[in-house]
Design a protein around this motif. Structure first.
Motif, PDB file in Angstrom:
ATOM      1  N   SER A   2       0.826  -1.196   0.000  1.00 48.67           N
ATOM      2  CA  SER A   2       0.000   0.000   0.000  1.00 48.67           C
ATOM      3  C   SER A   2       0.866   1.253   0.000  1.00 48.67           C
ATOM      4  CB  SER A   2      -0.952  -0.003   1.206  1.00 48.67           C
ATOM      5  OG  SER A   2      -0.214   0.034   2.402  1.00 48.67           O
ATOM      6  N   GLU A   3       0.277   2.324  -0.434  1.00 45.36           N
ATOM      7  CA  GLU A   3       0.943   3.617  -0.508  1.00 45.36           C
ATOM      8  C   GLU A   3       0.417   4.506   0.605  1.00 45.36           C
ATOM      9  OE1 GLU A   3       1.150   7.438  -3.554  1.00 45.36           O
ATOM     10  OE2 GLU A   3      -0.014   5.688  -4.086  1.00 45.36           O
ATOM     11  N   SER A   4       1.299   5.266   1.244  1.00 43.66           N
ATOM     12  CA  SER A   4       0.907   6.208   2.273  1.00 43.66           C
ATOM     13  C   SER A   4       0.828   7.598   1.662  1.00 43.66           C
ATOM     14  CB  SER A   4       1.938   6.181   3.408  1.00 43.66           C
ATOM     15  OG  SER A   4       1.556   7.057   4.437  1.00 43.66           O
ATOM     16  N   GLU A  59      -3.342   5.145   4.418  1.00 46.98           N
ATOM     17  CA  GLU A  59      -2.917   4.144   3.439  1.00 46.98           C
ATOM     18  C   GLU A  59      -3.969   4.058   2.332  1.00 46.98           C
ATOM     19  OE1 GLU A  59       0.046   2.567   3.668  1.00 46.98           O
ATOM     20  OE2 GLU A  59       0.382   3.795   5.452  1.00 46.98           O
ATOM     21  N   VAL A  60      -3.509   4.005   1.092  1.00 48.90           N
ATOM     22  CA  VAL A  60      -4.395   3.866  -0.059  1.00 48.90           C
ATOM     23  C   VAL A  60      -4.558   2.387  -0.349  1.00 48.90           C
ATOM     24  CG1 VAL A  60      -4.776   4.433  -2.478  1.00 48.90           C
ATOM     25  CG2 VAL A  60      -3.544   6.039  -1.003  1.00 48.90           C
ATOM     26  N   GLY A  61      -5.785   1.900  -0.302  1.00 42.80           N
ATOM     27  CA  GLY A  61      -6.061   0.498  -0.572  1.00 42.80           C
ATOM     28  C   GLY A  61      -6.167   0.206  -2.060  1.00 42.80           C
ATOM     29  N   ASP A  62      -6.310  -1.060  -2.386  1.00 43.61           N
ATOM     30  CA  ASP A  62      -6.449  -1.482  -3.782  1.00 43.61           C
ATOM     31  C   ASP A  62      -7.653  -0.834  -4.457  1.00 43.61           C
ATOM     32  OD1 ASP A  62      -4.198  -3.075  -3.567  1.00 43.61           O
ATOM     33  OD2 ASP A  62      -5.353  -4.873  -3.080  1.00 43.61           O
ATOM     34  N   ASP A  64      -8.590   2.201  -3.911  1.00 43.95           N
ATOM     35  CA  ASP A  64      -8.326   3.639  -3.818  1.00 43.95           C
ATOM     36  C   ASP A  64      -9.009   4.295  -2.623  1.00 43.95           C
ATOM     37  OD1 ASP A  64      -6.554   3.776  -5.943  1.00 43.95           O
ATOM     38  OD2 ASP A  64      -8.145   4.158  -7.398  1.00 43.95           O
ATOM     39  N   LEU A  66      -9.139   5.175   1.440  1.00 42.83           N
ATOM     40  CA  LEU A  66      -8.138   5.410   2.474  1.00 42.83           C
ATOM     41  C   LEU A  66      -8.504   4.697   3.772  1.00 42.83           C
ATOM     42  CD1 LEU A  66      -7.613   9.244   1.936  1.00 42.83           C
ATOM     43  CD2 LEU A  66      -6.277   7.355   0.986  1.00 42.83           C
ATOM     44  N   SER A  67      -7.476   4.291   4.488  1.00 49.55           N
ATOM     45  CA  SER A  67      -7.658   3.666   5.802  1.00 49.55           C
ATOM     46  C   SER A  67      -6.339   3.818   6.559  1.00 49.55           C
ATOM     47  CB  SER A  67      -8.024   2.179   5.650  1.00 49.55           C
ATOM     48  OG  SER A  67      -6.972   1.490   5.016  1.00 49.55           O
TER      49      SER A  67
END
Length: 72
Positions: A2-4, A59-62, A64, A66-67
């Motif tokens: 995941s991307e922050s 965090e960007v989930g699959d 798109d 956020l969580s």
């Protein structure tokens, strides 16, 4: 993996927080995304009423979405 990303809470709309990318100039931002303010408050320890104006990371989930909200 995941991307922050850094985000800013613009305002509260009912029980939702409107969130935008923090590192993008206001004129270039996409429309705000809405997330449950209570979820963000619980994850960060910031009271719901104090969320507007806060800069956070998420965090960007699959999908798109956020969580994993954290104070930046």
């Amino acid at each position: 993996m995941s991307e922050s990303v850094r985000v800013q809470v613009l305002l509260l709309f009912g029980d939702q927080a409107e969130v935008v990318a923090a590192d993008v100039p206001a004129g270039e931002r996409a429309e705000p995304a809405r997330y449950p303010a209570a979820d963000i408050a619980e994850a960060t320890g910031i009271p719901v009423g104090e969320l507007p104006g806060q800069v956070l990371t998420a965090e960007v989930g699959d999908d798109d979405r956020l969580s994993g909200w954290r104070v930046a």
